[in-house]
Design a protein around this motif. Structure first.
Motif, short mmCIF file in Angstrom:
data_model
loop_
_atom_site.label_atom_id
_atom_site.label_comp_id
_atom_site.label_asym_id
_atom_site.label_seq_id
_atom_site.Cartn_x
_atom_site.Cartn_y
_atom_site.Cartn_z
N UNK A 20 0.76 -1.09 0.01
CA UNK A 20 0.00 -0.06 0.17
C UNK A 20 1.04 1.39 -0.06
N UNK A 21 0.33 2.41 0.00
CA UNK A 21 1.10 3.72 -0.05
C UNK A 21 1.89 3.89 1.18
N UNK A 22 1.47 3.21 2.23
CA UNK A 22 2.55 3.56 3.65
C UNK A 22 3.46 2.35 3.60
N UNK A 23 3.60 1.59 2.50
CA UNK A 23 4.69 0.66 2.44
C UNK A 23 4.42 -0.75 3.11
N UNK A 24 3.08 -0.88 3.74
CA UNK A 24 2.73 -2.08 4.24
C UNK A 24 2.40 -3.09 3.20
N UNK A 25 3.05 -4.28 3.60
CA UNK A 25 3.00 -5.41 2.67
C UNK A 25 1.91 -6.44 3.02
N UNK A 26 1.01 -7.06 2.04
CA UNK A 26 0.28 -8.03 2.24
C UNK A 26 0.12 -9.15 1.25
N UNK A 27 0.10 -10.39 1.67
CA UNK A 27 0.19 -11.41 0.90
C UNK A 27 -1.33 -11.62 0.16
N UNK A 28 -1.51 -11.51 -1.07
CA UNK A 28 -2.64 -11.78 -1.57
C UNK A 28 -2.92 -12.71 -2.42
N UNK A 29 -1.79 -13.57 -2.87
CA UNK A 29 -1.93 -14.90 -3.68
C UNK A 29 -0.76 -15.62 -3.32
N UNK A 30 -0.91 -16.91 -3.49
CA UNK A 30 0.40 -18.00 -3.22
C UNK A 30 0.39 -18.72 -4.56
N UNK A 31 1.78 -19.25 -4.66
CA UNK A 31 2.14 -20.18 -5.63
C UNK A 31 2.38 -21.53 -4.79
N UNK A 32 1.75 -22.52 -5.19
CA UNK A 32 1.80 -24.00 -4.60
C UNK A 32 2.85 -24.95 -4.99
N UNK A 33 3.39 -25.80 -4.19
CA UNK A 33 4.53 -26.69 -4.63
C UNK A 33 3.70 -27.77 -5.58
N UNK A 34 2.71 -28.12 -5.30
CA UNK A 34 1.82 -29.12 -6.20
C UNK A 34 0.48 -28.67 -6.77
N UNK A 35 0.41 -28.75 -7.98
CA UNK A 35 -1.18 -28.21 -8.61
C UNK A 35 -2.35 -28.76 -8.05
N UNK A 36 -3.27 -28.07 -8.15
CA UNK A 36 -4.70 -28.39 -7.63
C UNK A 36 -5.67 -28.18 -8.90
N UNK A 37 -6.80 -29.04 -8.71
CA UNK A 37 -7.79 -28.66 -9.81
C UNK A 37 -8.86 -27.79 -9.41
#
Length: 108
Positions: A20-37
């Protein structure tokens, strides 16, 4: 009442951040080790926080291995906000937006 064990466990290997504009970081998505359906039968390595929240409700567990502590698996939780676009994930034992989950590799 006993807690249910997660029927599936998915490992997070990389995170997508929103800053955000204040420099705060948020995790909004992830990459997984194994795929999912996905619900529409696609195979995907990526999940948004919204999808993770939905999966956790369906008894799916998420974890990551802290690069500095190699062997310890850390569970994650979703911090929900009134505006779902502002929700984010953190380490389950943390109430801070800035936690060890941010040490994972980042992707765009």
């Amino acid at each position: 009442m006993a807690k249910k064990k997660a029927k599936f466990k998915r490992e997070i290997v990389a995170v997508k951040l929103f800053v955000d504009t204040k420099g705060n970081k948020r995790v909004v998505a992830v990459k997984l080790a194994s795929p999912r359906v996905t619900k529409d039968y696609r195979i995907s390595y990526l999940e948004s926080v919204y999808e993770i929240a939905d999966e956790i409700k369906n008894n799916v567990g998420y974890f990551y291995i802290d690069p500095s502590k190699q062997k310890k698996a850390n569970k994650v939780k979703v911090v929900t906000k009134k505006n779902p676009k502002k929700s984010y994930i953190v380490t389950k034992d943390s109430n801070s937006e800035n936690d060890n989950l941010l040490k994972l590799p980042h992707f765009q």
